[in-house]
Enzyme design. Structure first.
Site, short mmCIF file in Angstrom:
data_model
loop_
_atom_site.label_atom_id
_atom_site.label_comp_id
_atom_site.label_asym_id
_atom_site.label_seq_id
_atom_site.Cartn_x
_atom_site.Cartn_y
_atom_site.Cartn_z
N GLU A 67 -13.50 -5.62 8.98
CA GLU A 67 -12.77 -6.81 9.42
C GLU A 67 -12.78 -6.86 10.96
OE1 GLU A 67 -8.74 -7.13 7.95
OE2 GLU A 67 -8.40 -9.03 8.98
N ASN A 112 -7.00 -10.75 6.84
CA ASN A 112 -6.20 -11.83 7.43
C ASN A 112 -6.99 -12.61 8.47
OD1 ASN A 112 -4.11 -10.84 5.87
ND2 ASN A 112 -3.23 -9.62 7.52
N ASN A 212 -8.54 -15.00 1.40
CA ASN A 212 -7.91 -13.68 1.45
C ASN A 212 -6.39 -13.80 1.34
OD1 ASN A 212 -7.89 -10.71 2.23
ND2 ASN A 212 -6.59 -11.58 3.83
N GLU A 213 -5.81 -13.04 0.42
CA GLU A 213 -4.35 -12.89 0.32
C GLU A 213 -3.60 -14.21 0.53
OE1 GLU A 213 -2.97 -9.52 2.65
OE2 GLU A 213 -4.02 -8.16 1.31
N TYR A 283 -2.14 -1.08 -1.08
CA TYR A 283 -2.08 0.04 -0.12
C TYR A 283 -0.91 0.92 -0.55
CZ TYR A 283 -5.23 -2.73 2.75
OH TYR A 283 -6.31 -3.44 3.20
N GLU A 331 -9.40 -4.63 -1.71
CA GLU A 331 -8.76 -3.89 -0.61
C GLU A 331 -7.89 -2.82 -1.25
OE1 GLU A 331 -6.75 -5.79 2.71
OE2 GLU A 331 -8.12 -7.52 2.57
N GLN A 377 -10.43 0.27 5.49
CA GLN A 377 -11.67 -0.35 5.92
C GLN A 377 -12.64 0.76 6.31
OE1 GLN A 377 -10.87 -3.38 8.87
NE2 GLN A 377 -9.25 -4.32 7.67
#
Ligand code: AHR
Length: 526
Positions: A67, A112, A212-213, A283, A331, A377
């Site tokens: 990212e 993000n 994304n999200e 996470y 992720e 990442q």
């Protein structure tokens, strides 16, 4: 980004996940132990039956993610001023470490970040690319790495590209033009623009994420599930009309608050005819400063997969669609210490490496439905690889991922495990031994992945093949270190892989799994 918001709702979920009903692997408690305190009593048993297959392990579960964030891209993979850079400005040592990690698929450009990214800013002569404010991470984006550079890096690293489009501040046209730029041969504006920028042949990017999200209020352009479903559907249609061969990943839940199930159900109901995958993100961290609780947290990951699988089934029942929809866990990692101030440069220890092995065991045990997974990442930012002006080094979490990505292939097996268990926090009857297995029919090789969660004790296990005979020398690879808090650095690899061999024959053998370790056993099974 509001990290605390992302982790909200975990405790409710942990309670849900504690129920044994969510275990895909069959685990029979030997003796209940409180937080790992009492003595091991008798050997654990791990029974293998090659006929009990779960599904083919998709190599794409060993993917990664880069990212535009902190020093992941600029100063991580791309650093033209470094003496270690190649002719395109990419760090040769990072490419080498990425290749060794066998990164199968590489997600880009966020995260993000993507929700404010306009891909046309990142193509053409570098000197005329605009600098933009990145509102996701409060940085200035120089746009020196864009689509063409990313594809070049993927080719060098041997990874399949996987592009996430901007469905926050982006438009449907941007989405379809990006597919045209990457995948159309020639004769249209964006295909010819790519050729003008030096790439004669189309990039053939197969995998595309639809934002994304989008369920997170921290996301630029955050929407309700209904609004996202409608908006993403139109993008998906146009993208597939440009290139029907592409595979699309819908935005599933990124955090597990009150209505994550509702989000996934609604999104699937809108996108069922166009999405090939639904994304999940997780996470984990040692938020309660309790080792045994931390070691149990991947039971939540398993539960999220199982619930999402059921939602996919429900959707398919209501749809004419025949092709499967899979889960892309695009992720995942340990992340709880380094915030934006630290540019997310988490330094990992041995217990984090064990949690990474537990994540991978969970994906292998769900190989029938989890077909893509991307550790977040790759470099510097919550990453297995660290690189700076002094060189490159491997974090503790590199090692389990390396072993899985290079050896754990073929069919995932439904293993019977009988192991002592413990209770910690919201988690009940957690087996000390967490096991997954793969059988590679071509090589006639069994790969057994075992995490011994016990902090202090080795656990002896009898490994039994229900049919077939072990032969030759089993190769044993162990990730371990002096203690659970041991970290690596440029100067020293305290946590690393040690390899040994052990002769095996007949239908069973015994092995003592050391305390706080991840062990991969590779044995011929005929
Ligand atoms: O990987 C770091 C961030 O975590 C990503 O940008 C975002 O998608 C997630 O919240």
């Amino acid at each position: 980004m509001k990290i605390s918001q992302k982790f909200a709702g975990l405790s409710l979920f942990s309670r849900l996940a504690g129920a044994a009903v969510f275990f895909s692997i069959m685990v029979v408690p030997l003796a209940q132990m409180e937080g790992g305190q009492s003595q091991a009593q008798k050997a654990a048993r791990i029974k293998i039956d090659r006929d009990r297959t779960i599904g083919e392990i998709d190599p794409k579960i060993y993917g990664n993610f880069i990212e535009h964030l902190g020093r992941c891209i600029y100063g991580g993979i791309y650093d033209p001023a470094s003496p270690l850079a190649d002719e395109d400005g990419f760090r040769k040592d990072v490419i080498e470490a990425t290749r060794r990690l066998n990164v199968t698929i590489l997600r880009w450009p966020g995260g993000n970040f993507v929700s404010g990214y306009h891909w046309e800013d990142g193509i053409g002569p570098k000197e005329s690319r605009p600098k933009r404010i990145d509102l996701a991470w409060g940085a200035i984006e120089p746009n020196l790495v864009g689509t063409d550079e990313y594809i070049r890096f993927c080719r060098k690293a041997g990874a399949e590209p996987y592009i996430c489009i901007n469905l926050g501040t982006g438009t449907w046209n941007e989405a379809r033009y990006w597919v045209e730029y990457c995948n159309r041969e020639s004769g249209t504006h964006y295909a010819d623009l790519r050729r003008k920028n030096g790439a004669d042949k189309p990039y053939q990017v197969t995998y595309w994420a639809l934002g994304n999200e989008m369920d997170g209020s921290w996301q630029m352009g955050h929407r309700s599930a209904e609004d996202y479903g409608k908006f993403a559907l139109e993008a998906a249609k146009m993208m597939k009309w440009v290139d029907p061969k592409i595979k699309l990943v819908a935005c599933g839940s990124s955090h597990f608050g009150a209505d994550w199930i509702g989000w996934n159900r609604t999104v699937l109901s809108y996108l069922k005819d166009y999405a090939d995958y639904i994304a999940l993100h997780t996470y984990l961290g040692d938020w309660t400063k309790d080792y045994y609780t931390f070691m149990a947290r991947t039971t939540d990951v398993d539960a999220r997969i199982k619930v999402t699988e059921s939602l996919i089934r429900e959707t398919m029942l209501k749809s004419r669609r025949k092709e499967p929809i899979y889960i892309a866990f695009d992720e995942w990692n340990v992340w709880y210490r380094a915030g934006v101030k630290e540019a997310l440069e988490e330094t990992y220890n041995l217990e984090d490496a064990l949690v990474v092995a537990l994540f991978l065991n969970t994906f292998v045990r769900n190989a029938h439905i989890v077909k893509i997974a991307n550790m977040a990442q790759l470099v510097n930012v919550i990453a297995p690889i660290r690189a700076d002006g002094n060189g490159m080094w491997l974090q503790t979490i590199y090692h389990p991922l390396y072993l899985f990505a290079n050896h754990c292939a073929g069919k995932s097996l439904d293993v019977f495990v009988e192991s002592e268990t413990y209770d910690a926090g919201d988690y009940k009857s957690v087996p000390y031994l967490d096991v997954s297995a793969a059988y590679n029919a071509e090589k006639k090789e069994l790969v057994l992945n075992v995490v011994n969660r016990h902090k202090d004790k080795e656990i002896e296990a009898e490994i039994i093949s229900q049919e077939g005979q072990f032969s030759g020398k089993a190769v044993i690879e162990e990730v371990n270190g002096p203690d659970i808090k041991a970290e690596n650095s440029l100067a020293e690899q305290k946590v690393k892989i040690s390899t040994r061999e052990m002769p095996v024959s007949g239908s069973r053998f015994r092995y003592r799994f050391p305390a706080h370790s991840f062990t991969m056993v590779k044995a011929k099974l005929n």
